[in-house]
Each structure stands twice: as structure tokens, then as C-alpha cells.
Design a protein around this motif. Sequence first.
Motif, PDB file in Angstrom:
ATOM      1  N   VAL A  34       0.831  -1.221   0.000  1.00  0.00           N
ATOM      2  CA  VAL A  34       0.000   0.000   0.000  1.00  0.00           C
ATOM      3  C   VAL A  34       0.859   1.261   0.000  1.00  0.00           C
ATOM      4  CG1 VAL A  34      -1.980  -1.146   1.076  1.00  0.00           C
ATOM      5  CG2 VAL A  34      -0.259  -0.067   2.535  1.00  0.00           C
ATOM      6  N   LYS A  35       2.097   1.140  -0.518  1.00  0.00           N
ATOM      7  CA  LYS A  35       2.977   2.312  -0.597  1.00  0.00           C
ATOM      8  C   LYS A  35       2.365   3.387  -1.500  1.00  0.00           C
ATOM      9  CE  LYS A  35       5.564  -0.020  -4.227  1.00  0.00           C
ATOM     10  NZ  LYS A  35       6.675  -0.953  -4.498  1.00  0.00           N
ATOM     11  N   ALA A  36       2.978   4.576  -1.468  1.00  0.00           N
ATOM     12  CA  ALA A  36       2.522   5.689  -2.321  1.00  0.00           C
ATOM     13  C   ALA A  36       1.017   5.912  -2.185  1.00  0.00           C
ATOM     14  CB  ALA A  36       2.930   5.468  -3.782  1.00  0.00           C
ATOM     15  N   GLY A  38      -1.381   4.017  -1.062  1.00  0.00           N
ATOM     16  CA  GLY A  38      -2.202   2.949  -1.636  1.00  0.00           C
ATOM     17  C   GLY A  38      -2.280   3.098  -3.144  1.00  0.00           C
ATOM     18  N   TYR A  39      -1.089   3.219  -3.790  1.00  0.00           N
ATOM     19  CA  TYR A  39      -1.007   3.410  -5.239  1.00  0.00           C
ATOM     20  C   TYR A  39      -1.974   4.518  -5.677  1.00  0.00           C
ATOM     21  CZ  TYR A  39       1.808  -0.907  -5.842  1.00  0.00           C
ATOM     22  OH  TYR A  39       2.799  -1.865  -5.797  1.00  0.00           O
ATOM     23  N   GLY A  40      -2.052   5.567  -4.855  1.00  0.00           N
ATOM     24  CA  GLY A  40      -2.871   6.717  -5.219  1.00  0.00           C
ATOM     25  C   GLY A  40      -4.340   6.605  -4.846  1.00  0.00           C
ATOM     26  N   ASN A 193       5.942 -10.472  -6.471  1.00  0.00           N
ATOM     27  CA  ASN A 193       5.086  -9.304  -6.685  1.00  0.00           C
ATOM     28  C   ASN A 193       3.832  -9.766  -7.447  1.00  0.00           C
ATOM     29  OD1 ASN A 193       6.174  -9.884  -9.176  1.00  0.00           O
ATOM     30  ND2 ASN A 193       7.244  -7.938  -9.416  1.00  0.00           N
ATOM     31  N   SER A 194       3.009  -8.843  -7.914  1.00  0.00           N
ATOM     32  CA  SER A 194       1.763  -9.236  -8.585  1.00  0.00           C
ATOM     33  C   SER A 194       2.020 -10.145  -9.783  1.00  0.00           C
ATOM     34  CB  SER A 194       1.004  -8.000  -9.067  1.00  0.00           C
ATOM     35  OG  SER A 194       0.593  -7.213  -7.991  1.00  0.00           O
ATOM     36  N   ALA A 195       2.974  -9.768 -10.616  1.00  0.00           N
ATOM     37  CA  ALA A 195       3.229 -10.548 -11.832  1.00  0.00           C
ATOM     38  C   ALA A 195       3.592 -11.981 -11.473  1.00  0.00           C
ATOM     39  CB  ALA A 195       4.337  -9.896 -12.651  1.00  0.00           C
ATOM     40  N   GLY A 211       0.975  -5.747  -5.181  1.00  0.00           N
ATOM     41  CA  GLY A 211       0.558  -4.354  -5.129  1.00  0.00           C
ATOM     42  C   GLY A 211      -0.475  -4.112  -6.209  1.00  0.00           C
ATOM     43  N   ILE A 212      -0.007  -3.905  -7.432  1.00  0.00           N
ATOM     44  CA  ILE A 212      -0.867  -3.405  -8.511  1.00  0.00           C
ATOM     45  C   ILE A 212      -2.117  -4.248  -8.723  1.00  0.00           C
ATOM     46  CG2 ILE A 212       0.300  -4.621 -10.425  1.00  0.00           C
ATOM     47  CD1 ILE A 212      -0.753  -0.934 -10.507  1.00  0.00           C
ATOM     48  N   MET A 213      -2.032  -5.572  -8.574  1.00  0.00           N
ATOM     49  CA  MET A 213      -3.223  -6.391  -8.854  1.00  0.00           C
ATOM     50  C   MET A 213      -4.320  -6.161  -7.822  1.00  0.00           C
ATOM     51  SD  MET A 213      -2.095 -10.369  -8.008  1.00  0.00           S
ATOM     52  CE  MET A 213      -3.710 -11.071  -8.398  1.00  0.00           C
ATOM     53  N   GLY A 341       0.069   1.734 -15.926  1.00  0.00           N
ATOM     54  CA  GLY A 341      -1.044   2.025 -15.022  1.00  0.00           C
ATOM     55  C   GLY A 341      -0.562   2.464 -13.650  1.00  0.00           C
ATOM     56  N   TYR A 342       0.502   1.852 -13.157  1.00  0.00           N
ATOM     57  CA  TYR A 342       1.057   2.207 -11.839  1.00  0.00           C
ATOM     58  C   TYR A 342       1.248   3.730 -11.740  1.00  0.00           C
ATOM     59  CZ  TYR A 342       3.191  -2.611 -11.443  1.00  0.00           C
ATOM     60  OH  TYR A 342       3.458  -3.946 -11.363  1.00  0.00           O
ATOM     61  N   GLU A 343       1.897   4.293 -12.789  1.00  0.00           N
ATOM     62  CA  GLU A 343       2.246   5.714 -12.714  1.00  0.00           C
ATOM     63  C   GLU A 343       0.990   6.582 -12.756  1.00  0.00           C
ATOM     64  OE1 GLU A 343       4.364   7.531 -15.988  1.00  0.00           O
ATOM     65  OE2 GLU A 343       5.270   9.004 -14.660  1.00  0.00           O
TER      66      GLU A 343
END
Length: 357
Positions: A34-36, A38-40, A193-195, A211-213, A341-343
Motif C-alpha cells: 500500500v505504498k505511495a 495505496g497506489y494513489g 510481486n503481482s506478476a 501491489g498493482i493487482m 497504469g502504476y504511474e
Amino acid sequence: MTRPARAVLHASALRHNLDRVRAAVPHSRVMAVVKADGYGHGLAETVAALAAADAFAVASVEEGLRVRAAGATGPVVVLEGPFAADDLALARRERLDLVVHSPEQLQLLEQAGPGRGIGVWIKLDTGMHRLGFEPEAAAAVHRRLDRCPAVTAIGWLSHLACADTADAGPTRAQLETFHGALGGLPGPRSLANSAAVLRHPATHLDWVRPGIMLYGVSPFPDSTGPELGLQPAMGLHTRLIAVHRLPQGAAVGYGGAWVCPEPMPVGVAAIGYGDGYPRHAPSGTPVLVGDRPAALVGRVSMDMICLDLRQAPAARVGDEVTLWGGALPVEVLARHAGTIGYELLCSVTARVAREKA
Ligand SMILES: *Cc1c(COP(=O)(O)O)cnc(C)c1O
């Protein structure tokens, strides 16, 4: 406050995506990244929605304190570890677990006085060459931390550089290096990680770190979250604030960079790079007006974008505009804008109102 630009958070999507992770990793525990903010998505809302995770992971002690303030009572792991000695004191006070990736951090822990014990994760560099100790140093680092009165538990982690690429070779090599470095050394292990959660079951080990998923977005360049059974947790929306009928040859926006090829309706939507919409998105980038397709035309301004409304001829001022979300995954915009998408998720700025679905 009536500016219509807003980011809508779907907490139920976060919960669905955590279930999707669980289904993929039946034998591993889940550290929700949940860094940044929570990914925004907003840290407090994200932590609340993902309360069923076994742990949270953040980049820094500051972020860890915010996870605690949001009410998380379980483990919180600081992925970059302490930056200085005061981080150590805060981590002990708030029971944050620290990654140790460098000789400097190792020394900080060795110099810590007696007090509440701290959990640590030793980070090894298994091939990404960003952070971590050499694999050959694993046993020696473990021995030194094991002797620290401040350290109560030791785990192992490493990060994968290429889990999202078609070639599984580098991931397999990193996994082998990780296993080889650790041998019989005790402690839980974490790599995925997610991948890797989705594509590399051999890397799941004791703890996964998606994270991202969790946010409903694909970690892969060639797919979208919904195609992987994920639900996007954020939609970015605004409204049309003007609609013009422009003649053929009319130049639209800064620099007159786009010219109407025929008489046509052009809309203006209240969102721009000052909200985190990518300035490099080119003409033709898809947008939804209501549920009709539309396309960005001309340069992205700070507060506005212009839209080709030829496929939404009935569009009127006040109509809903979706920049991503729903039928328009953020990955599609990312592909057009030359980013990921992350960015885009992390870039939504503070002036964008936050709403719960
Ligand atoms: C950000 C991060 C993750 C999560 O990566 P995703 O690709 O978002 O799943 C996992 N581990 C570490 C160390 C990270 O920094």
C-alpha cells in the motif's frame, strides 16, 4: 466546491482483488503493498478495505506510521527499511518491521539500544541489482542480526526484475539464486510481486507481496485487469464544461496542434495535467463521454482537455467524462500515453476530489 474532476474508489473491488490473490496463492500469506498512498487510492481507505490481508507493506517508516494511524494492528513491513536512526525509534514504537538491505542499515540495528524488539526482513539482491545484500553474504548478515538485542525475528526477501516479461528465464534464475543463498537458514521467505503471483507459482513461498493487482490493474504490458479477473478499484471522472460546433480547419488548443478535418462537435472536459492526467497523451487517446467513445484532441492543458465528440454527437455540457474506469481500463490510457497504469494511479493530484463508490 463544485469542480467535477474526481477519483472514485471502489472498496469492494479491493476486497475482490484480495480474494483473487488468495485464490492464486492458497499456501502463502499475503502482504498487501500500500505504498505511495495505496497506489494513489488513499491510504486510510485502502487499509480499511484490505483489512483481511495478513500484513501491509509500505516504502518508508512515515508511510508505516500512517498505516498504523489508519487502524492496522497486524504486521507492517517497511520495504526500504530505515533511512536514519530516528526511523528505528519510530519503528520500534509503532511495531513496524524493517527491511535491511545495506551494511549501513545493519549497523543502525547493531547500534540500537535495548528496548522493544523489532522484526526484520533481510533483502538479498538475486539479480535486479537495485537493493540488497549479495547472496553470498546471507549467512553472515543473518549471524550479525541474530546477535542484535533489538532484533526479534528475521525473514528473507528479494525482488524480481522481470516477472512481468514473457521470458521466464530471469525469474527462474532469481528464484534459484534465492534458494541457493538461503539453504537451510531459518526464517520466512518472500519473493513474489503481482506478476509473479499470477505467472510464477514457484516463487510464492511463505509470503507474497502483491501491489498493482490489488488495485485491479494488470502487471503485464499486454493485458488489462479485467482480463485477469480483477476489478479496477479507481475511476477518474469529470464533466463536459463546454461543447462547440467547430468548422473544418479550426485548430484546437495550445499550439493549434490538432485541426478539425471536417465540421464537428468538440467538447471541453475539466481535467488536465494539474490533476494527473498525462500531458503526453496524444490526440486519439480514448475517453468515454457517458458510455459513448470519444477521443482526446490537441494538447492536454493544466485544467482541461478537448475531445472529439463525433461518436457522441448528443453530448452536452454536464455530461460525465471517464478518463479511466469502467469500460476504459487505465492500462489502455497508459499504452496511449507511453506509461504504465502504476504511474497514472499514483499521479492523481491532491486537488482531485475523492469519492467512495
Ligand atoms: C512495490 C513493490 C511490490 C509490489 O509490486 P507490484 O508489481 O505492484 O505487485 C512488491 N515488493 C516490493 C519490494 C515492492 O517495492
